[in-house]
Design a protein around this motif. Structure first.
Motif, PDB file in Angstrom:
ATOM      1  N   ARG A   1       2.361  10.576  -0.424  1.00  0.00           N
ATOM      2  CA  ARG A   1       2.699   8.669  -0.778  1.00  0.00           C
ATOM      3  C   ARG A   1       1.732   7.814   0.586  1.00  0.00           C
ATOM      4  NH1 ARG A   1       7.318   5.905  -4.198  1.00  0.00           N
ATOM      5  NH2 ARG A   1       6.236   3.508  -3.744  1.00  0.00           N
ATOM      6  N   VAL A   2       1.184   7.305   0.622  1.00  0.00           N
ATOM      7  CA  VAL A   2       0.235   6.712   1.444  1.00  0.00           C
ATOM      8  C   VAL A   2       0.699   4.811   0.799  1.00  0.00           C
ATOM      9  CG1 VAL A   2      -2.129   6.158   2.665  1.00  0.00           C
ATOM     10  CG2 VAL A   2      -1.196   8.487   1.335  1.00  0.00           C
ATOM     11  N   LEU A   3       0.898   4.500   2.894  1.00  0.00           N
ATOM     12  CA  LEU A   3       0.885   2.921   3.121  1.00  0.00           C
ATOM     13  C   LEU A   3      -0.425   2.866   3.876  1.00  0.00           C
ATOM     14  CD1 LEU A   3       2.723   0.661   3.180  1.00  0.00           C
ATOM     15  CD2 LEU A   3       2.898   1.374   5.046  1.00  0.00           C
TER      16      LEU A   3
ATOM     17  N   ASP B   1       0.732   2.787  -1.728  1.00  0.00           N
ATOM     18  CA  ASP B   1       1.243   1.119  -1.522  1.00  0.00           C
ATOM     19  C   ASP B   1       0.873   0.760  -0.423  1.00  0.00           C
ATOM     20  OD1 ASP B   1       3.383   2.638  -2.888  1.00  0.00           O
ATOM     21  OD2 ASP B   1       5.201   2.345  -1.516  1.00  0.00           O
TER      22      ASP B   1
ATOM     23  N   GLU C   1      11.024   3.381   0.909  1.00  0.00           N
ATOM     24  CA  GLU C   1      10.270   4.001   1.195  1.00  0.00           C
ATOM     25  C   GLU C   1       9.965   5.017   2.518  1.00  0.00           C
ATOM     26  OE1 GLU C   1       9.506   5.089  -1.151  1.00  0.00           O
ATOM     27  OE2 GLU C   1       9.589   4.318  -3.024  1.00  0.00           O
ATOM     28  N   ARG C   2       9.192   6.052   2.794  1.00  0.00           N
ATOM     29  CA  ARG C   2       8.968   7.479   3.565  1.00  0.00           C
ATOM     30  C   ARG C   2       7.864   7.513   3.095  1.00  0.00           C
ATOM     31  NH1 ARG C   2      12.136   9.044   7.651  1.00  0.00           N
ATOM     32  NH2 ARG C   2      14.289   8.224   7.737  1.00  0.00           N
ATOM     33  N   TYR C   3       6.764   8.241   4.271  1.00  0.00           N
ATOM     34  CA  TYR C   3       5.460   8.023   3.891  1.00  0.00           C
ATOM     35  C   TYR C   3       5.017   9.136   4.365  1.00  0.00           C
ATOM     36  CZ  TYR C   3       5.440   3.258   2.073  1.00  0.00           C
ATOM     37  OH  TYR C   3       6.127   1.740   0.978  1.00  0.00           O
ATOM     38  N   ASP C   4       4.194  10.023   3.822  1.00  0.00           N
ATOM     39  CA  ASP C   4       3.296  11.267   4.355  1.00  0.00           C
ATOM     40  C   ASP C   4       1.739  10.330   5.175  1.00  0.00           C
ATOM     41  OD1 ASP C   4       4.734  13.262   2.569  1.00  0.00           O
ATOM     42  OD2 ASP C   4       3.466  12.332   1.096  1.00  0.00           O
TER      43      ASP C   4
ATOM     44  N   VAL D   1       0.684   6.942   7.022  1.00  0.00           N
ATOM     45  CA  VAL D   1       0.279   5.049   7.063  1.00  0.00           C
ATOM     46  C   VAL D   1      -0.916   5.176   7.617  1.00  0.00           C
ATOM     47  CG1 VAL D   1       1.308   3.173   8.350  1.00  0.00           C
ATOM     48  CG2 VAL D   1       3.033   4.937   7.142  1.00  0.00           C
TER      49      VAL D   1
ATOM     50  N   LEU E   1       8.050   7.326   8.434  1.00  0.00           N
ATOM     51  CA  LEU E   1       7.382   8.598   8.035  1.00  0.00           C
ATOM     52  C   LEU E   1       8.218   9.899   7.569  1.00  0.00           C
ATOM     53  CD1 LEU E   1       5.023   8.507  10.896  1.00  0.00           C
ATOM     54  CD2 LEU E   1       3.568   8.017   7.913  1.00  0.00           C
TER      55      LEU E   1
ATOM     56  N   GLY F   1       4.567  13.293   9.474  1.00  0.00           N
ATOM     57  CA  GLY F   1       4.027  12.430   8.635  1.00  0.00           C
ATOM     58  C   GLY F   1       2.544  12.441   9.540  1.00  0.00           C
TER      59      GLY F   1
END
Length: 339
Positions: A2-4, A34, A83-86, A88, A106, A110
């Motif tokens: 998952r990427v922001l 996202d 949400e948490r991201y792998d 950003v 993160l 992350g």
């Protein structure tokens, strides 16, 4: 994964990011993206099939410490941090975007990724990232973003034309073929004379096409009505959403543009378009894609990259870099592509 992605403005810059997302989706199938973006452009990210969620911001409006703005910011904060991201990745490279990228949570291990300090104007922004990517500043914005992603996610840069992953264009055959005139833009130095637009409209209609004009504010609306006045096959659209404009463009035959976000949308759709550049540099930010033609002014100080022209006087009311534009040559260049 998952990427922001943080890419806030402007319309053209937001569209420039699409090919990098397409590269990422090809190299990492199943990636969920996202996208943090200014609320005025919040329609655009969801045009890309990899984007699941849009996180809207209003950085200019939030500068005022009003109760409504504070409440709005807190809603943004809660939504972002749900949400948490792998990963950003700040694709803007400004202090503002770097700060906002730090607001996101993160996952353990992350990464926060961005341009290296010598790759961007606001070099202190690089201190906000754990991993930085060196990218030459003297190349097109789309190429820069594709390199940022390939370096950030450790894959070989694809050697192929940019893929915006937008819906395929569907030219309508039932009505008169349509040419859009994109006359609206932000900088005063990007505008070409209204008389050139009027002459273009007349030439296009004389050759059996319909002219369509869109607008985003009252000044552009007045200009559109003036261009279309008295012309049977010139149509001024009602106020439209960006998605409505995208759908209308998918059925058009071509467009003529100044340096404006809608020109980049035309490029993303593969719509034949002539884009005119005076104060800005087409080699760095020109509308890039299939069937795109750039007209760069040959005036000695072009491109100056100035938002106001120092050569404007009481006698010279338009930037001189557009004085030699020939409407018939511009239309002929587009006509040769679409006919």
């Amino acid at each position: 994964m998952r990427v922001l992605v943080v890419k806030l403005t402007s319309m053209g810059d937001v569209l420039h990011l699409m090919p990098a997302l397409s590269d990422l989706a090809e190299k990492h199938p199943g990636v969920i993206v996202d996208w943090m973006v200014e609320d005025s452009f919040s329609e655009i990210p969801l045009w890309h099939p990899s984007v699941k969620r849009v996180v809207s911001v209003a950085t200019r409006r939030w500068r005022g410490f009003k109760l409504a703005n504070i409440k709005e910011f807190l809603l943004f904060w809660r939504y972002l941090r749900s949400e948490r991201y792998d990963v950003v990745i700040d694709a803007q490279g400004l202090m503002k975007s770097a700060v906002f990228s730090r607001f996101a949570k993160l996952n353990r291990g992350g990464l926060r990724i961005g341009f290296s300090g010598d790759s961007i104007k606001e070099s202190p922004a690089a201190k906000f990232y754990k991993k930085t990517v060196v990218v030459d500043r003297q190349q097109h914005a789309i190429d820069r973003l594709r390199q940022l992603f390939s370096g950030g996610f450790d894959y070989a840069l694809p050697i192929k034309d940019p893929n915006y992953s937008l819906s395929a264009r569907r030219v309508s055959s039932r009505d008169l073929p349509t040419i859009f005139l994109f006359h609206g833009t932000t900088w005063a130095t990007k505008h070409i004379p209204d008389s050139v637009w009027r002459e273009l409209a007349e030439l296009i209609i004389d050759d059996g096409y319909k002219v369509v004009l869109c607008w985003g504010n009252d000044l552009e609306h007045d200009r559109a009505k003036w261009i279309a006045k008295g012309l049977n096959h010139a149509h001024v659209l009602p106020k439209s959403s960006l998605t409505d404009l995208k759908n209308a463009l998918s059925k058009a035959s071509g467009a003529i543009a100044v340096d404006t976000g809608l020109g980049h949308l035309a490029a993303g759709l593969g719509l034949p378009c002539i884009s005119i550049y005076g104060s800005t540099n087409s080699k760095l930010t020109g509308a890039l894609g299939k069937n795109q033609t750039w007209v760069q002014s040959a005036y000695p100080c072009s491109p100056c990259m100035l938002k106001s022209c120092p050569k404007i006087t009481n006698q010279v009311t338009m930037p001189p870099c557009y004085q030699e534009l020939d409407a018939s040559e511009i239309w002929q260049s587009l006509y040769e592509v679409i006919a």
